[in-house]
Design an enzyme around this catalytic site. Structure first.
Site, short mmCIF file in Angstrom:
data_model
loop_
_atom_site.label_atom_id
_atom_site.label_comp_id
_atom_site.label_asym_id
_atom_site.label_seq_id
_atom_site.Cartn_x
_atom_site.Cartn_y
_atom_site.Cartn_z
N VAL A 10 1.54 -3.51 4.13
CA VAL A 10 1.67 -5.05 4.88
C VAL A 10 2.87 -5.76 4.84
O VAL A 10 2.81 -6.37 5.71
CB VAL A 10 -0.46 -5.55 4.78
N TYR A 45 -3.13 -3.61 -10.36
CA TYR A 45 -2.87 -2.78 -8.85
C TYR A 45 -1.64 -3.88 -8.84
O TYR A 45 -1.14 -3.58 -6.82
CB TYR A 45 -4.38 -2.74 -8.79
N SER A 66 0.90 -1.19 0.32
CA SER A 66 -0.18 0.21 -0.19
C SER A 66 0.47 1.18 -0.15
O SER A 66 0.23 2.16 -0.49
CB SER A 66 -0.72 0.02 1.22
N TYR A 117 -5.42 4.73 7.28
CA TYR A 117 -6.40 4.35 7.17
C TYR A 117 -7.25 4.88 9.11
O TYR A 117 -7.32 5.74 9.15
CB TYR A 117 -6.39 2.29 7.51
N LYS A 146 0.61 3.31 -2.94
CA LYS A 146 -1.07 4.20 -3.00
C LYS A 146 -0.97 5.42 -3.79
O LYS A 146 -1.16 6.19 -4.58
CB LYS A 146 -2.56 4.00 -2.07
#
Lengths: 316, 316, 316, 316
Positions: free
Chosen positions: D260, D190, D64, D242, D67
């Site tokens: 992660v 992705y 992530s 988040y 992103k």
């Protein structure tokens, strides 16, 4: 039952012939190509006698009215305990296509009448390959209808092409280990079962088979054992009409199931099945005329299960 | 009905005498002071005959079993249309004390069996002041029970003192204009109705009055008109057991209502009412023994409404 | 900073003078009686210099702009650790008056900028009785403003009378043991703090005190210690604008807080505070003109915290 | 900045070397095969100077942390207005993999840092076919890192095989017309972007490029224009961590992004980028050591954006 059912059917058909609101489902493109004015009512009693009015030979796809029937097949194949461990029987207060209603603890779909639970149900049907599973499902429906059934391939392909939400639901259930099967195969089976073609009399025979404790009134075959009929009726009573199930129980009081094609059937246990077809649907996915006809019939013939029971009970 | 009901009641009482799990409700402090081992079963038939076992003279507070009865009073006083405009009849899939389940559009409570809907129902009872409203409610219950009833004041005060969640629910409904009444008065009435004292036979007579189409079996008074009995039974069937209503319909198949005091009653239309009292409850607020007894009785006596109807229907 | 701030303020005031959309808050009836055309901008720098335009002496109630200030008092009185155990600092994506956003595990309100968290914050203020607590809160605000403040009693009474939703939120928090205090006392304190009267220059001094690391620019008193200023700014950045906080950070990039009276303030750390007053608000409860003015000022003066830091950093 | 950064890095590395809690992500099977004890810290300043400790040459996949970088590419390719019409910038209070957080009205994902928004972001990258899109994405990352990057094919295949939840999210966005692209192609892109291999120094250069207003400190190329850097930092501040973004802002106060794989980077605008790698993660998907190191660094070097600004401002 001394009532002239054919006369009642005719009267109620005439009464609702002019209903104008609603339009056919558009989320499956092919469904919107139907003649929106089609309208049929068919009552089939436990002796197989038919009371019809309107376009009773016009064919339509079963859509969600297929769900309780395949649930019965899953119960027959996998046993109640196993099926119940994967799919609940609880009403949700949510729409038929909700993706958020996977139970927090078990992640089971709430019930087999909403799309998530219906897809999970179809995933439980066994067979060596896609064709053998599909054949088994078609044979199962033929037992209820009493003759061969076909699939509307253009509705099937239309649904297959556009069903992004159902695909999302299936992948989420795969994530939660609710379904073990191949997703595309399961969805294709599910879209096929939804695309089975029947007419209003056929749907009346499906309902009448439930009314007759699982024995098809014409063929006299015992299609579904009595205990599973009882479970299926209970389920249709609390969950068959999705987020208007409580309202339906309050106003009509009969186990029922609707489909976005405009099909709707209800079961009067021990007496007859009622089917209505009219493609103009409301925002819950229920046929406008279908609901109106059932409300009138329930009131006129005193069909509410609790009304009926109270009277029968007193006669003993 | 040639079955020896007294014998069946005795057997099932013995079978469940040793059930050990669960404990009395603790969220109303006074409720936790009860003897947790109390256990009674009472069946009252439509002729007023009583079949009891266990502590059938031990008194307990009605709690949520009062909800359908007051709903009947609201229907009688305000008419179905008005009541329905304020309180829905839809099951929710949520717990009895949920605060989030006020419908998005109308902000109506989903149904009168959950706390929000029950408080809104009580707010509809008319009267010149608190005392006259309370007297009307007590008189209403006395019609079902067949004699005077009293209120357990310590349970009432305990509930009144600790009911922060119910107070929150009431204020939110006031905000949404679901209730017009004074909140404290309405809550006090609601806590009073929940604190009405009965024994298991009394609860059996309440259930039997519904089974007997609204006529109290002993006094022969027509307490609730037939149409409202049908509506009440439909409602208890889909919503009476909260978020296990679907499971209950599937396993037992009878209209029923439970209370956190450990009270539980079910209605077999046309035949009899069944009441069970045992204060050990599960996480949904239902009596453990109450549920087990009802499951056994439903299976043994074939009481499921759909099972029953199918059989009765075939005899015609 | 060679910019002629007074000139910038004048220009932007003129630019937005004709903004017509929106209307004053109506959910507190008394708030809707205000002149909707009022409009003021006040910048107060860390040296106490004032740059104003428009109705800068018109008074209005603080409403939610009081929330971060009382949060500072709670931090000062009870310590960060204790306050944090009761009230989170997490943005929610939900509206300011949401009742469902009590964290699942701890049942803490998500943050002190939404109503639930603000009421919980006020419940933490200590004092022997209501009057001493109120006096403490008023004194606290006077430290930021630099002079005595008063309460608009008719707004207070109007809010007290109609705040059913806030009452619901308070009772739910009492149920979850998030607040220990007497609910009516806490709500009355909260409604009083919301009803404190200031003008746009006063609000500018509040903002400037944060900009000046907790030292009031005129009185030079150290009102809030530096570490708590940093925490407060962080909180206003992520949560001050409720469910548009992310959008605000993206478009304006300054810690800010709005109130339904039409008040809005933002902090440019180390430089100045900006206050805008204009009672026409949008559906999120933010002043239309307030937002437009801040967007323009941020862009024109390059005030975004990340923009600013990048430049400052490079000069080192 | 007279601080001996290398010394600080060494000390903090030693302090957290023994941290034992947590374990590597297991939901992508291949990720769980990593050595869980790996630990590296790399600070890269705006002049390209590197301060590292530990396993700074060990490679890991970006997950992530990719992103915000791809979001920058989407902004560059499609413009802020168009990107914003498809993907919001609002924090949610929900977990990174939530499927329910598609805005009710627009059905936009709340922000590009959660999986739904990130997949929608990747769907916006243009190109004649899969290969050209992938090449564009890889080239984009190479501009930040300063050299060629590769993909860990076994992590890619592992993620591709097991990503049922991401597939569900993608299909739901297709249903809501949030994404127009082919779902499998978008998901493959992705998963590829998530599987890009870097080491801790590389990740430090990514962070440093943001710190340096979009100019890569070593190559001196202007990779991302200044306005988009500001937007990206704002977004990482409110949404990068988040459902702990508010807590992070409160405790650390720096724009940051975690993955992660155990990767975590933070940006100190105008000064330096900080990268930490340690694969043991918590239930939110953040590296335990990564968070602890950043908290210590922020406190020790006074890096909180509001703390920093206040001080800088006063020096002017």
């Amino acid at each position: 039952m001394k009532i002239d059912l054919q006369n009642v059917v005719n009267e109620i058909y005439q009464k609702h012939l002019d209903l104008k609101i609603g339009k056919p489902a558009s989320y499956i493109p092919e469904l919107s190509n139907v003649n929106p004015d089609l309208f049929a009512i068919s009552i089939v009693d436990v002796n197989g006698q038919i009371f019809s009015a309107g376009d009773s030979t016009a064919t339509f796809t079963l859509q969600s009215t297929s769900k309780p029937i395949v649930y019965g097949l899953a119960l027959a194949e996998r046993g109640e305990e196993f099926v119940h461990s994967r799919i609940g029987v609880e009403p949700t207060g949510e729409a038929f296509n909700s993706i958020i209603e996977l139970e927090e603890k078990s992640h089971r779909p709430f019930n087999p009448m909403i799309n998530s639970g219906a897809i999970a149900t179809t995933s439980l049907i066994t067979g060596s390959d896609f064709s053998s599973k599909l054949e088994k499902i078609l044979n199962w429906f033929e037992l209820f209808v009493g003759h061969k059934v076909e699939i509307n391939e253009s509705v099937y392909l239309s649904e297959k092409k556009t069903a992004h939400r159902n695909r999302a639901i299936a992948h989420l259930m795969k994530h939660f280990d609710v379904i073990d099967s191949d997703i595309e195969e399961t969805l294709n089976l599910y879209f096929k079962q939804c695309s089975i073609l029947v007419n209003c009399v056929d749907l009346g025979f499906i309902a009448a088979t439930y009314a007759n404790q699982g024995v098809q009134p014409k063929t006299k075959k015992n299609v579904l054992d009595r205990a599973k009929v009882i479970k299926s009726l209970s389920l249709m009573f609390t969950c068959g009409m999705y987020d208007t199930a409580g309202e339906w129980a309050f106003q009509v009081g009969l186990p029922a199931k609707s489909g976005v094609s405009g099909a709707l059937f209800a079961v009067v246990p021990g007496k007859f099945g009622i089917a209505v077809y009219s493609p103009k649907i409301d925002e819950h996915g229920h046929s406008y005329r279908g609901q109106a006809v059932l409300k009138d019939l329930a009131k006129r013939l005193n069909l509410n299960v609790f009304s009926h029971m109270s009277e029968e009970g007193r006669q003993l």
